[in-house]
Motif scaffolding. Structure first.
Motif, short mmCIF file in Angstrom:
data_model
loop_
_atom_site.label_atom_id
_atom_site.label_comp_id
_atom_site.label_asym_id
_atom_site.label_seq_id
_atom_site.Cartn_x
_atom_site.Cartn_y
_atom_site.Cartn_z
N LEU A 236 15.63 2.78 -4.73
CA LEU A 236 15.97 0.99 -4.77
C LEU A 236 15.45 0.48 -6.21
N PHE A 237 14.91 1.05 -6.80
CA PHE A 237 14.70 0.71 -8.05
C PHE A 237 15.31 1.12 -9.55
N ARG A 238 15.70 0.12 -10.14
CA ARG A 238 16.53 0.62 -11.41
C ARG A 238 16.05 1.68 -12.20
N SER B 139 23.66 6.06 -4.80
CA SER B 139 22.65 6.72 -4.08
C SER B 139 21.99 5.56 -3.13
N LYS B 140 21.76 4.34 -3.86
CA LYS B 140 20.96 3.55 -3.31
C LYS B 140 21.73 2.67 -2.31
N SER B 141 23.12 2.52 -2.58
CA SER B 141 23.83 2.01 -1.46
C SER B 141 24.07 3.01 -0.31
N PHE B 142 24.07 4.18 -0.54
CA PHE B 142 24.01 5.27 0.48
C PHE B 142 23.05 5.16 1.41
N TYR B 143 21.65 4.93 0.75
CA TYR B 143 20.27 4.77 1.56
C TYR B 143 20.35 3.44 2.34
N GLN B 144 20.90 2.51 1.63
CA GLN B 144 20.92 1.14 2.53
C GLN B 144 21.55 1.25 3.59
N VAL B 145 22.90 1.82 3.30
CA VAL B 145 23.83 1.98 4.63
C VAL B 145 23.25 2.53 5.98
N ILE C 29 16.64 14.43 -10.36
CA ILE C 29 15.77 15.53 -9.86
C ILE C 29 16.61 16.19 -8.76
N ILE C 30 17.13 15.45 -7.53
CA ILE C 30 17.74 15.92 -6.38
C ILE C 30 18.91 17.03 -7.00
N ALA D 85 26.13 9.10 -16.48
CA ALA D 85 26.52 8.29 -15.45
C ALA D 85 25.59 7.96 -14.28
N ALA D 86 24.49 7.83 -14.97
CA ALA D 86 23.15 7.64 -14.10
C ALA D 86 23.26 6.23 -13.43
N ASP D 87 23.76 5.32 -14.01
CA ASP D 87 23.75 3.94 -13.26
C ASP D 87 24.76 3.99 -12.29
N THR D 88 25.88 4.68 -12.30
CA THR D 88 26.81 4.83 -11.33
C THR D 88 26.27 5.69 -10.15
N ALA D 89 25.71 6.72 -10.55
CA ALA D 89 25.20 7.68 -9.54
C ALA D 89 24.07 6.98 -8.66
N TRP D 90 23.10 6.25 -9.64
CA TRP D 90 22.12 5.41 -9.00
C TRP D 90 22.65 4.54 -7.71
N LYS D 91 23.46 3.60 -8.42
CA LYS D 91 24.04 2.69 -7.20
C LYS D 91 24.46 3.37 -6.05
#
Length: 194
Positions: A24-26, A184-190, A35-36, A176-182
């Motif tokens: 959840l943190f940028r 993963s964050k969205s997937f986790y929130q869903v 890491i995953i 593409a860290a920003d896109t991958a992070w967004k």
């Protein structure tokens, strides 16, 4: 024992769960995503390592298993050979020695076989000074060659391939860290929308 072991493994995974919250943190999210992805590379190389470990374990075990039978033939009047260390006589000792070799390579004394018997050297392991020089018999040299090949494949080849794969994966993800992070964050929130 089984229940305690499963509970202990479960405790480790429970304590690792907060890593998901870091998505959840940028600042920390992209690192967790990297890491995953890198752990997947490690899993692929680990499968290859298990095949190499199995193959060399069979070969080395068949080479050194006869030394487990040495006491039965101690009464015979012939040259005898004794292993410097008893690690490779049993399956448990063999697998342990070969696995931990990844973290401490070398140790050629594990596969050394010494000659004892006719030349006045005792086969009693309690008298280390009486055991003769390292045997130069062909099969004993092959044991050293197998040990060296195993170390070369695992310590030099597989570990360096793993490092290269991890570097490549890290570079791809980090670009593409920003896109991958967004994502993963969205997937986790869903997961929590219900």
């Amino acid at each position: 024992n089984v229940g305690a072991a499963i509970f202990s493994v479960g405790a480790i995974f429970t304590q690792l769960r907060p890593l998901r919250w870091m998505l959840l943190f940028r600042s920390l999210g992209p690192t967790v995503v990297c890491i995953i992805k890198v752990l997947r590379d490690a899993l692929h190389v680990f499968v290859i390592y298990l095949i190499v470990l199995w193959a060399f374990s069979i070969g080395i075990f068949s080479m050194y298993k006869p030394f487990d039978l040495q006491p039965k033939y101690a009464a015979l009047n012939q040259d005898k050979f004794i292993m410097e260390r008893d690690d490779l006589k049993t399956v448990k000792g063999l697998l342990s020695a070969m696995f931990w070799l990844l973290f401490d390579p070398g140790q050629p004394e594990i596969v050394s076989i010494r000659k004892c018997g006719l030349e006045g050297f005792s086969c009693n392991k309690s008298h280390d000074l009486e055991i003769g020089q390292v045997s130069m018999e062909f099969s004993h040299l092959v044991g050293h060659a197998m040990w060296a090949c195993y170390q070369g494949i695992t310590v030099i080849l597989l570990i360096n391939i793993l490092i290269a794969m991890m570097n490549t994966t890290f570079s791809k993800i980090w670009q593409a860290a920003d896109t991958a992070w967004k994502y993963s964050k969205s997937f986790y929130q869903v997961e929590f929308l219900d």
